[in-house]
Scaffold this active site. Sequence first.
Site, PDB file in Angstrom:
ATOM      1  N   TRP A   1     -14.312 -26.155  10.569  1.00 52.73           N
ATOM      2  CA  TRP A   1     -13.235 -25.602  11.387  1.00 52.73           C
ATOM      3  C   TRP A   1     -12.214 -24.891  10.508  1.00 52.73           C
ATOM      4  CZ3 TRP A   1      -7.950 -26.334  11.320  1.00 52.73           C
ATOM      5  CH2 TRP A   1      -7.237 -25.748  12.373  1.00 52.73           C
TER       6      TRP A   1
ATOM      7  N   ASP B   1     -11.785 -32.944  12.891  1.00 55.11           N
ATOM      8  CA  ASP B   1     -12.088 -31.578  13.314  1.00 55.11           C
ATOM      9  C   ASP B   1     -13.590 -31.342  13.243  1.00 55.11           C
ATOM     10  OD1 ASP B   1     -12.707 -31.237  10.624  1.00 55.11           O
ATOM     11  OD2 ASP B   1     -10.985 -29.982  10.176  1.00 55.11           O
ATOM     12  N   ASP B   2     -14.051 -30.315  13.967  1.00 52.14           N
ATOM     13  CA  ASP B   2     -15.472 -29.987  13.889  1.00 52.14           C
ATOM     14  C   ASP B   2     -15.760 -29.360  12.531  1.00 52.14           C
ATOM     15  OD1 ASP B   2     -18.089 -29.719  14.569  1.00 52.14           O
ATOM     16  OD2 ASP B   2     -17.742 -28.563  16.388  1.00 52.14           O
ATOM     17  N   CYS B   3     -17.010 -29.455  12.109  1.00 49.53           N
ATOM     18  CA  CYS B   3     -17.375 -29.062  10.744  1.00 49.53           C
ATOM     19  C   CYS B   3     -17.105 -27.575  10.500  1.00 49.53           C
ATOM     20  CB  CYS B   3     -18.839 -29.387  10.487  1.00 49.53           C
ATOM     21  SG  CYS B   3     -19.181 -31.155  10.590  1.00 49.53           S
TER      22      CYS B   3
END
Length: 768
Positions: A263, A259-261
């Site tokens: 998230w 996942d993006d940081c």
Amino acid sequence: MDFDPKRLHFCDKTLSYQVRAKDLVDRLTLEEKIAQLGDKAPGVPRLHIPPYIWRSDPAFGIKFNDTIHAVTSFPAVLLTTASFNETLWKAIGETVSDEVRAMHNFGIAGLTYWDPNVNVATDPRWGRIQETAGEDPFVVGRYGLNYVRGLQDVQGHINYPDPNARPLKVAATCKYYTAYGMENDPTKKIDKYHFDAQVTVRDMMETFNYPFELCVKQGDAASVMCSYNRVNGIPSCADPNLLNGTVRELWGLHGYIVDDCDWVLSMILVPQKFLNDTPADAIAQAYKAGVDLDCRGDYTPKYIMEAVNQGKLSEVTIDKALINLYVVLMRLGWFDGSPGIYNHLGRFDIHKGANLDLAQEAARQGIVLLHNDRDILPLNWTNRPTIALVGPHANATTALLGNSRLKNDNNVFRYLRPLTMLQGYANVKYAPGCFDVNCQDTSGFQAAVDATEGTEATLLFVGLDSSVEDETSDRQNIYLPSNQQKLINTILESPKSSPLVVVILSGGGIDISDWNWRVAAVVWAGYPGADGGVAIIDVLFGKKNPAGRLPVTWYKGDYTNKLPMTSMQLRPNPDLGYPGRTYKFSADKDVLYPFGYGQSYSEFNYTILAPKFVLIERPELPKCRQITFSDGTVAPDCPAILVTDSICNKVVKITVVVTNAGKRDGAHVVLLYSKLPSNIGGTLPNKRLVGFQRVFIKSGEALEVGFDLNVCKSFSFVSEDAYELLPVGDHSIVVGQDLSTDTAIINQDVSAKMSIMFQMGTANQQKL
């Protein structure tokens, strides 16, 4: 008992990575498993598994220290893409991974890199447009898969019977999946953490997901990163259809999903939480959907145990995630030692001459000549000229990097500035006028005007920087900052100023229609990297014949007033007054410079050689698809076929004969498009890029440039109900040739017709 690796299957090199990874995971306690799911995995000391830091991102600068004083600075991706050179894109990936491996041998770099960004840039205001490969999904996908192959491929191991056993040089990540294209929309007060992208299945298939599919299926990327935003109401990192259903099952990912940081944090803090999520709910939904790793691991280790204890997440799901992660680390040699061909890489393989040459050449190849009145460029005098150098970017340093974060611990870096490079060609009168892009202090304008008097030419460096367009900042409009435009007008109004050549540093396009035809020449140089100054000056003085093409449409300024950034539609929406997006659906009246536009110091002419008829074997009549004809034409018995129902192995050979009719040798980019039959109803693309090649042609010579196109893929379209259809009829094959006059850009495409027909089988084939 003392540690004995001979008793542990995960240490046995004769076993498959899958078996070894499962054995390792089976030996861990639940607490040990959970601890490994963040970006800073602590390892397992009792099993002699060392810590590992997953997060590295060359797009934002490889971190280095006093041991390694610098790494090679490449141009921003958008400028690199403007070269339309797939060989170059892969070579950059290979060079980046060489430097990564060299630093890894020093113990100062990981091997899992969260790059490239393969989002399609649909809005010119997007702050991260510079990181993308532009607005065409085919180009973005081709860039992504070539760069990924450059990062990942190990010599001698390109094709492997078991992809999950294929060694990796560096593990790449295709990001940010999916429908991500805004940071912080000031008009709606919505940011990427709270944005819900409403996207039709048709647009998802046709545009937003297509580059990711190429990146995974043809690039064989080791990882995919899901984005912050929601897609049609569901957070992309918690959507099982997007992750497990599409990335894993449909596309066959051999690797992990991250996942993006932050998230998880963003899902917790959203005012109207998705399904009223608690932190444990958010974690459980993400990992059940297919996430394997948390980009910033503070929340996963903290709340995932709670999710397990509450029965919201099973330990089996955690095991699957860890196996995906460990298999990638094993393919990288993290357990068995890196492939021997990279062990020798060291300090002198980083920032070395060949790498710097490649970075400079990448910038030269991408630079786009937008305007050249009376062929003032290239600059050329018998004697050493005197040139005025003005503008906020005339002595640029960090602005050359765009939003890259290339720097070492002491913030020391080498820059080849425009001012320094120009001094090698001319006597320079330097008066910037202002020192930053906002030009709030205009007191230096008169000095800049005075510097232009008595010179052979004036070079004015203007544009944007990370204070205007960045990961956290979308642009409010697509004009230059107002005082930069004032500086240009002030110089133009001076009766004693010399011919004015404007160089633009920016990611996104800029409306320059107020002055572009009043200056002698305009060059777009993107963000060319730390060595960008030498590339720009080389092009201006003719050491390099420019061949770059715009990878995004440059619109007129009022275009962005007609639609909000939060609108994700590609096709125009007449009910809301929204214009179409990208070259496929925008109207000519909105466009200043079209996608693919770029001039040269030479003139190139085209002839297209293509078959007049193509016969395609079709399925039985019940499987034929009906389509709407706009002119009332009576539909044939089989007007279109579903591509997935067909034997799509028919390849058509298209040859474009390119003649260099100019006086200079030079590179040239051939852009090949297809156009659907004009009588098909509905809002279809204006045209669609199906092939591109960059070639070099000497003055007066001609070159045959061949394209082998899969008919079912290159001449199909996506219907409103999201089926890919191949229609019968007269298709057009088009080579883009945008010409400039003193007042306008003329789209003068060279085209040829090719009729596609269906037949029941080879026995009924007609001679045509």
